[in-house]
Design a protein around this motif. Structure first.
Motif, short mmCIF file in Angstrom:
data_model
loop_
_atom_site.label_atom_id
_atom_site.label_comp_id
_atom_site.label_asym_id
_atom_site.label_seq_id
_atom_site.Cartn_x
_atom_site.Cartn_y
_atom_site.Cartn_z
N ASN A 1 0.79 -1.22 -0.02
CA ASN A 1 -0.12 0.12 0.11
C ASN A 1 1.07 1.55 -0.11
O ASN A 1 1.62 1.83 1.30
N VAL B 1 -2.23 -0.78 -4.42
CA VAL B 1 -2.87 -0.73 -3.45
C VAL B 1 -2.91 -2.17 -3.06
O VAL B 1 -3.11 -2.82 -4.27
N VAL C 1 -6.45 10.41 3.98
CA VAL C 1 -7.68 9.95 5.10
C VAL C 1 -8.25 8.76 3.53
O VAL C 1 -9.50 8.69 4.11
N ILE C 2 -8.06 9.25 1.88
CA ILE C 2 -8.89 8.30 0.91
C ILE C 2 -8.58 7.26 1.13
O ILE C 2 -9.11 5.92 0.56
N ILE C 3 -7.01 6.88 1.00
CA ILE C 3 -6.99 5.65 0.91
C ILE C 3 -5.57 4.78 2.17
O ILE C 3 -5.57 4.03 1.83
N ASP C 4 -6.07 5.86 2.52
CA ASP C 4 -4.58 5.28 4.42
C ASP C 4 -3.62 3.69 3.78
O ASP C 4 -3.67 2.73 4.01
N ALA D 1 -6.27 8.07 12.17
CA ALA D 1 -5.88 6.95 11.70
C ALA D 1 -4.88 6.75 10.84
O ALA D 1 -3.89 5.19 11.03
N ILE E 1 -14.89 2.80 -0.57
CA ILE E 1 -13.89 2.93 -2.09
C ILE E 1 -13.63 1.31 -2.14
O ILE E 1 -13.29 0.52 -1.32
N VAL F 1 -10.90 -0.49 -0.31
CA VAL F 1 -9.77 -0.01 -0.27
C VAL F 1 -9.75 -0.07 1.38
O VAL F 1 -10.40 1.22 2.30
N VAL F 2 -8.99 -1.12 2.46
CA VAL F 2 -9.47 -1.16 3.51
C VAL F 2 -8.62 -0.29 4.43
O VAL F 2 -8.71 0.53 5.15
N GLY F 3 -7.47 -0.32 3.45
CA GLY F 3 -6.37 0.79 3.83
C GLY F 3 -5.26 -0.08 4.83
O GLY F 3 -6.07 -1.03 5.68
N GLU F 4 -3.83 0.87 5.04
CA GLU F 4 -3.31 0.32 5.87
C GLU F 4 -3.49 0.23 7.12
O GLU F 4 -3.08 -0.71 8.35
N HIS F 5 -4.28 0.63 8.01
CA HIS F 5 -4.98 1.08 9.32
C HIS F 5 -6.20 1.33 9.41
O HIS F 5 -6.87 1.69 10.43
N GLY F 6 -6.92 0.17 8.68
CA GLY F 6 -8.20 0.16 7.86
C GLY F 6 -9.16 1.29 8.03
O GLY F 6 -10.16 1.70 8.49
N GLY F 7 -8.13 2.55 7.61
CA GLY F 7 -8.77 3.95 7.43
C GLY F 7 -8.69 4.44 6.14
O GLY F 7 -9.34 5.88 5.99
N GLY F 8 -8.92 3.02 5.47
CA GLY F 8 -9.31 4.00 3.73
C GLY F 8 -11.03 4.55 3.51
O GLY F 8 -11.25 4.30 4.62
N GLY F 9 -11.02 5.89 3.28
CA GLY F 9 -12.54 6.10 2.55
C GLY F 9 -12.86 7.09 3.73
O GLY F 9 -14.15 6.17 3.71
N GLU F 10 -12.36 7.53 4.83
CA GLU F 10 -12.80 8.63 5.52
C GLU F 10 -12.75 9.56 5.15
O GLU F 10 -12.77 10.35 5.54
N ILE F 11 -13.30 9.64 4.70
CA ILE F 11 -13.52 10.94 2.57
C ILE F 11 -14.18 12.11 3.70
O ILE F 11 -14.16 13.17 3.42
N HIS G 1 -13.14 13.59 6.54
CA HIS G 1 -12.30 13.32 6.78
C HIS G 1 -11.04 14.44 5.71
O HIS G 1 -10.58 14.51 6.54
#
Lengths: 310, 310
Positions: A130, A146, A249-252, A284, B144, B151-161, B163
């Protein structure tokens, strides 16, 4: 042991790498990109160069895994481009044409994405799947991975982070016709622009006055303690840090890797970006890692080869 | 024909769907979420409900494909959460615990991601695998999908749009402690806040004065031609349109689906968002599609079931 080629097609040169299946780069060389006449010679020139190499080394084409290719423009999942201005190409089914010409399997991706793959695999990305590669050169480019796969996007426009709007109040126009794009502040030309703007603002003393203004001279002056240069680098870091905060914040992602000519300023550049990122990052994303790109101009051939190597 | 369960665990209720392998929703029901005592009853309660259903229908547990689960919080690829405040859970290996309890296979993802999967599959997403679901409720959530995968993200923070910072000049603080987040303008509470702020600015006449101010009353007043309400909706559309523009240059999705309570305002809401998006979108993203979410509260159970259905 089987082998593959990694080919990075640019507007001036084509970089070619010959790789072993275990990822070792055995040989690399360059040929000219002949972009005249709609770039019609580019793929035949590469084919000749690859065939000559295989003949010289007495290698069997049938044993080759394939040819991974990076292209300077959007390319879809089928290996088709609509237009690649820097190479003179209009619509072109690169994969099909190049497979026909070369007699080997071909996989094609955007050059920023293959550079990101290269950095993930053998460079500053330390194996993290990632990953966001941000290339600070004449412009600002980006490659996003990703789960180890490039985010190509629906129209081949994934990772166009140079065109994130980071300043709604900008008056000057970006190359894309819009205003306030990241590229206007974080590219080599953007840093020079910020510097000229800052120097014109008042008469603050600076070693940059009257000399050549480039990303290199600005970072060098900053390292010598020049106050104006330091302000410019702070501004650069603030825009880039904010852009990374938004990407996060979008793809972490796990890691952001910064490459391109501007990144030659070194670790101090990362310091300014990290400081500005962390100032306001979402909770996060606080653990996001940063690294400088390590492969330089070889990122493309490594990443292109990676399209065939697991 | 085999079957699976889709389970959407929320802070108040657990929604459960029983699906056929071909994607048909056969039955759905809800049970209460007992979040007291660290939420220790939640998984046993669900297990009992599923077992009762299978017994009543005389179905063999061994023939079940599995249980897909959506969770209101970050969850990693192994099905482990560090903390899920709304359910009372701390560290918990949901997948392992629930498989042990239920005797069926379990797959777990974040609830926003499973809702996005549901909308892609059976809702407003029309099968598009490169999709962004934006949920405008009390807050602003996002899911997302890239190539049909969340798209889960590395810390589970994907898609936190919710913020994404869209206004660097905001003075009020967001729930996350930062300033200028999309959620402060595009959520139901954000729209009410924009409205109160606009009404306080001057004495412009508005049917909203003295009455209840909510996303619904504001959109209703706008539809009746109220000038103040129209200005507020325009401002809402401008922030949301800009945020989508930024998402688009990063991941270049095929479609943006807008859901949540606020989206009940209907097509007119999409008009304001599209208009503001297109005003300044990057050329590669001009063709981005927009749609309203169609599954409402069922998006979660559909998407959770989709974790087992190809």
């Amino acid at each position: 042991m089987r082998h593959c080629f990694g080919v990075d097609i640019g507007g001036t040169t084509v970089k070619i790498g010959f790789f072993a299946q275990d990822g070792t780069l055995i040989d690399k060389w360059e040929i000219k990109s002949r972009t005249e006449n709609g770039g019609e010679n580019i793929l035949p020139d590469i084919t000749k160069s690859l065939n000559d190499y295989l003949t010289e080394k007495n290698l069997d084409k049938k044993r080759m895994m394939g040819i991974g290719v990076g292209i300077p423009g959007p390319v879809n999942k089928q290996g088709i481009v609509q237009q690649t201005a820097n190479l003179g190409w209009g619509y072109k089914n690169i994969k099909a044409e190049f497979e026909e010409l070369s007699g080997m399997k071909v996989r094609v991706e955007n050059d920023a994405n293959v550079a990101a793959l290269g950095e993930m695999w053998k460079g500053g990305g330390d194996g993290y799947g990632n990953l966001v590669l941000i290339t600070l050169g004449t412009g600002v480019g980006g490659g996003i991975l990703v789960g180890g796969e490039a985010v190509v996007g629906e129209h081949g426009g994934g990772g166009e982070i140079g065109h994130m709007q980071v300043n709604p109040y900008e008056k000057e126009v970006c190359g894309c016709g819009r205003r306030g794009c990241l590229e206007q502040y974080a590219s080599a030309t953007g840093i020079a622009r910020l510097t000229r703007r800052r120097l014109e603002k008042d008469d603050s003393p600076s070693t940059l006055r009257g000399g050549e203004i480039s990303a290199k001279t600005v970072f060098d002056a900053m390292k010598e303690g020049d106050v104006v240069a330091t302000e410019v680098v702070e501004e650069f870091g603030s825009y880039l840090g904010k852009a990374i905060e938004t990407i996060a914040v979008i793809i972490d992602p796990h890691i952001v890797v910064i490459g391109g000519g501007v990144s030659k300023a070194g670790e101090i550049l990362l310091d300014y970006v990290k400081k500005n990122f962390r100032k306001e990052a979402f909770f996060a994303n606080k653990e996001l890692k940063f690294s400088l790109a390590k492969l330089g101009n070889d990122a493309g051939i490594y990443g292109a080869a990676k399209l065939f190597i697991n």
